[in-house]
Design a protein around this motif. Structure first.
Motif, PDB file in Angstrom:
ATOM      1  N   ALA A   1      -6.255   3.155   6.566  1.00 39.56           N
ATOM      2  CA  ALA A   1      -5.751   1.635   5.691  1.00 39.56           C
ATOM      3  C   ALA A   1      -6.934   1.224   6.400  1.00 39.56           C
ATOM      4  O   ALA A   1      -7.105  -0.031   5.444  1.00 39.56           O
ATOM      5  CB  ALA A   1      -4.441   1.822   6.002  1.00 39.56           C
ATOM      6  N   LEU A   2      -7.345   0.519   7.668  1.00 39.88           N
ATOM      7  CA  LEU A   2      -7.554  -0.552   7.991  1.00 39.88           C
ATOM      8  C   LEU A   2      -9.123   0.129   7.983  1.00 39.88           C
ATOM      9  O   LEU A   2      -9.831  -1.130   7.452  1.00 39.88           O
ATOM     10  CB  LEU A   2      -7.593  -0.586   9.779  1.00 39.88           C
ATOM     11  N   GLU A   3      -9.514   0.698   7.998  1.00 43.52           N
ATOM     12  CA  GLU A   3     -10.496   1.563   7.571  1.00 43.52           C
ATOM     13  C   GLU A   3     -11.377   1.083   6.807  1.00 43.52           C
ATOM     14  O   GLU A   3     -12.096   0.292   5.952  1.00 43.52           O
ATOM     15  CB  GLU A   3     -10.830   2.658   8.449  1.00 43.52           C
ATOM     16  N   TRP A   4     -10.687   1.693   5.654  1.00 44.50           N
ATOM     17  CA  TRP A   4     -10.610   1.208   4.139  1.00 44.50           C
ATOM     18  C   TRP A   4     -10.354  -0.096   3.907  1.00 44.50           C
ATOM     19  O   TRP A   4     -11.406  -0.350   3.295  1.00 44.50           O
ATOM     20  CB  TRP A   4      -8.913   1.544   2.938  1.00 44.50           C
ATOM     21  N   LEU A   5      -9.573  -0.703   4.190  1.00 41.72           N
ATOM     22  CA  LEU A   5     -10.275  -2.206   4.395  1.00 41.72           C
ATOM     23  C   LEU A   5     -11.036  -3.307   4.828  1.00 41.72           C
ATOM     24  O   LEU A   5     -11.873  -3.332   3.364  1.00 41.72           O
ATOM     25  CB  LEU A   5      -8.304  -2.772   4.776  1.00 41.72           C
ATOM     26  N   GLU A   6     -11.677  -2.629   5.471  1.00 44.02           N
ATOM     27  CA  GLU A   6     -13.160  -2.882   6.208  1.00 44.02           C
ATOM     28  C   GLU A   6     -14.067  -3.055   5.289  1.00 44.02           C
ATOM     29  O   GLU A   6     -14.752  -3.690   4.966  1.00 44.02           O
ATOM     30  CB  GLU A   6     -13.513  -2.801   7.582  1.00 44.02           C
ATOM     31  N   GLY A   7     -13.761  -1.560   4.828  1.00 46.46           N
ATOM     32  CA  GLY A   7     -15.208  -0.820   3.430  1.00 46.46           C
ATOM     33  C   GLY A   7     -14.863  -1.759   2.592  1.00 46.46           C
ATOM     34  O   GLY A   7     -15.995  -2.036   1.657  1.00 46.46           O
ATOM     35  N   ALA A   8     -13.753  -2.373   1.986  1.00 49.85           N
ATOM     36  CA  ALA A   8     -13.717  -2.768   0.661  1.00 49.85           C
ATOM     37  C   ALA A   8     -13.543  -4.086   0.827  1.00 49.85           C
ATOM     38  O   ALA A   8     -14.274  -5.513   0.008  1.00 49.85           O
ATOM     39  CB  ALA A   8     -11.887  -2.776   0.256  1.00 49.85           C
ATOM     40  N   LEU A   9     -13.674  -5.088   1.661  1.00 49.58           N
ATOM     41  CA  LEU A   9     -14.120  -6.719   1.604  1.00 49.58           C
ATOM     42  C   LEU A   9     -15.476  -7.052   1.411  1.00 49.58           C
ATOM     43  O   LEU A   9     -15.935  -6.769   1.895  1.00 49.58           O
ATOM     44  CB  LEU A   9     -13.060  -7.039   3.457  1.00 49.58           C
TER      45      LEU A   9
ATOM     46  N   LEU B   1      -2.793  -4.329  -1.561  1.00 51.97           N
ATOM     47  CA  LEU B   1      -2.587  -3.319  -0.753  1.00 51.97           C
ATOM     48  C   LEU B   1      -0.619  -3.312  -0.582  1.00 51.97           C
ATOM     49  O   LEU B   1      -0.194  -4.233  -0.056  1.00 51.97           O
ATOM     50  CB  LEU B   1      -3.011  -3.044   0.532  1.00 51.97           C
ATOM     51  N   LEU B   2       0.045  -2.063  -1.071  1.00 50.35           N
ATOM     52  CA  LEU B   2       1.249  -2.603  -0.724  1.00 50.35           C
ATOM     53  C   LEU B   2       1.909  -1.276   0.965  1.00 50.35           C
ATOM     54  O   LEU B   2       0.956  -0.157   0.577  1.00 50.35           O
ATOM     55  CB  LEU B   2       2.335  -1.784  -1.356  1.00 50.35           C
ATOM     56  N   ASP B   3       1.585  -1.539   2.063  1.00 52.21           N
ATOM     57  CA  ASP B   3       2.201  -0.937   3.036  1.00 52.21           C
ATOM     58  C   ASP B   3       3.498  -0.603   3.475  1.00 52.21           C
ATOM     59  O   ASP B   3       4.587  -1.014   2.888  1.00 52.21           O
ATOM     60  CB  ASP B   3       1.553  -1.725   4.600  1.00 52.21           C
ATOM     61  N   ASP B   4       3.449   0.890   3.735  1.00 52.35           N
ATOM     62  CA  ASP B   4       4.486   1.245   3.755  1.00 52.35           C
ATOM     63  C   ASP B   4       5.431   1.717   3.113  1.00 52.35           C
ATOM     64  O   ASP B   4       6.485   1.098   2.455  1.00 52.35           O
ATOM     65  CB  ASP B   4       5.294   0.377   4.930  1.00 52.35           C
ATOM     66  N   ALA B   5       4.894   2.074   2.254  1.00 52.46           N
ATOM     67  CA  ALA B   5       5.270   2.477   0.414  1.00 52.46           C
ATOM     68  C   ALA B   5       6.218   3.350   0.653  1.00 52.46           C
ATOM     69  O   ALA B   5       6.851   3.923  -0.138  1.00 52.46           O
ATOM     70  CB  ALA B   5       4.059   3.046  -0.435  1.00 52.46           C
ATOM     71  N   TYR B   6       6.566   3.930   1.933  1.00 54.74           N
ATOM     72  CA  TYR B   6       8.298   5.514   1.978  1.00 54.74           C
ATOM     73  C   TYR B   6       9.038   4.658   1.449  1.00 54.74           C
ATOM     74  O   TYR B   6      10.318   5.460   2.259  1.00 54.74           O
ATOM     75  CB  TYR B   6       7.739   6.222   2.762  1.00 54.74           C
ATOM     76  N   LEU B   7       9.795   3.046   2.152  1.00 57.51           N
ATOM     77  CA  LEU B   7      10.358   2.722   2.903  1.00 57.51           C
ATOM     78  C   LEU B   7      10.979   2.308   1.196  1.00 57.51           C
ATOM     79  O   LEU B   7      10.059   1.503   0.611  1.00 57.51           O
ATOM     80  CB  LEU B   7      10.310   0.911   3.383  1.00 57.51           C
ATOM     81  N   PRO B   8      12.434   2.452   0.815  1.00 60.39           N
ATOM     82  CA  PRO B   8      12.633   1.847  -0.251  1.00 60.39           C
ATOM     83  C   PRO B   8      12.810   1.072  -0.892  1.00 60.39           C
ATOM     84  O   PRO B   8      12.038   0.414  -2.386  1.00 60.39           O
ATOM     85  CB  PRO B   8      14.624   2.152  -0.318  1.00 60.39           C
ATOM     86  N   PRO B   9      12.429  -0.967   0.046  1.00 58.97           N
ATOM     87  CA  PRO B   9      11.631  -2.001  -0.555  1.00 58.97           C
ATOM     88  C   PRO B   9      11.078  -2.102  -1.427  1.00 58.97           C
ATOM     89  O   PRO B   9      10.542  -2.866  -2.328  1.00 58.97           O
ATOM     90  CB  PRO B   9      12.197  -2.548   0.293  1.00 58.97           C
ATOM     91  N   VAL B  10       9.779  -1.364   0.019  1.00 58.84           N
ATOM     92  CA  VAL B  10       8.713  -1.912  -1.522  1.00 58.84           C
ATOM     93  C   VAL B  10       8.210  -0.166  -2.130  1.00 58.84           C
ATOM     94  O   VAL B  10       7.258  -0.840  -3.323  1.00 58.84           O
ATOM     95  CB  VAL B  10       7.510  -0.454   0.140  1.00 58.84           C
TER      96      VAL B  10
END
Length: 241
Positions: free
Chosen positions: A30-38, A141-150
């Motif tokens: 995800a960090l690599e994707w972010l760097e490429g998208a910015l 970007l939503l991180d920790d999408a497996y957690l119920p509140p997210v």
């Protein structure tokens, strides 16, 4: 080819969190994707701060990082200096996101990362406050999408005609694009919202692997192996969720 900022952080993860000897945040993919998208000059914001903040700084975006921990700002700025990354385009907003976000000056955002408080209802509140600021076409970007509140936020966005789930990066970060500027329906339309801890944002095969991995590393044996790795690396790692 010169190593990317994500590569450099991965090779020597800095102690940015906790008492200063912990590293946790976005997964490396995800960090690599972010760097490429910015792109330079983008208007960006994140709840939470860490390695992602350094990536935003390196990309020279006009960035705001919301964190309740003033010590994180000092550590992140020191790491930026160590890596020769200018951090003058980053503004830290110190405080809890549910208090800071409503008070921020309004500006149109190109990309937002939500990775702050994960207890209910904070991911919902973070999304609610940043969604109107994100321009149509902008990414969330939503991180920790497996957690119920997210997952509650993701469940809504996945069923909304005003948002498009683009992809999952790694096993826990989901990229969503805003399509239209419109309020959600005022009535619940019967869709699944939240629920138990799950990886339903992943394709079936990856879902099974992620679920098994999470279950294993939540066992006594799995946690003991993580402890061995921590001791060998000399850095404390905190597992989210």
């Amino acid at each position: 080819m010169a190593p990317t900022i994500a590569d450099r952080l991965r090779s020597a993860p800095p102690g940015l969190h906790g008492p200063g000897d912990e590293y946790w945040g976005l997964s490396w993919p995800a960090l690599e994707w972010l760097e490429g998208a910015l792109e330079k000059g983008m208007a960006t914001l994140e709840t939470g701060a860490g390695a992602s903040t350094i990536v935003f700084a390196a990309a020279r975006t006009s960035h705001e990082a919301v964190t309740p921990e003033p010590e994180e700002e000092a550590r992140i700025r020191a790491t930026c200096e160590h890596l020769s990354v200018p951090a003058d385009t980053v503004t830290f907003r110190i405080g809890s996101s549910h208090e800071v976000l409503p008070a921020l000056e309004s500006r149109e955002l190109d990309l937002v990362l939500l990775d702050g408080a994960h207890g209910f209802p904070y991911p919902v509140l973070d999304w609610w406050h940043v969604a109107p600021r994100l321009r149509p076409g902008g990414r969330l970007l939503l991180d920790d999408a497996y957690l119920p509140p997210v997952a509650a936020v993701l469940d809504h966005l996945g069923r909304s005609a005003d948002w498009q789930v683009e992809r999952t990066v790694g096993y826990r970060t989901v990229v969503v694009r805003k399509l239209n500027e419109r309020l959600p329906p005022f009535d619940w339309e019967g869709g699944r919202i939240g629920g138990r801890l799950a990886f339903r944002h992943l394709p079936p095969g990856e879902r099974a692997v992620a679920s098994a991995r999470h279950r294993f590393f939540s066992t006594r044996l799995g946690l003991s192996l993580v402890g061995v790795y921590r001791r060998r690396s000399g850095l404390r790692w905190r597992k989210k969720g």
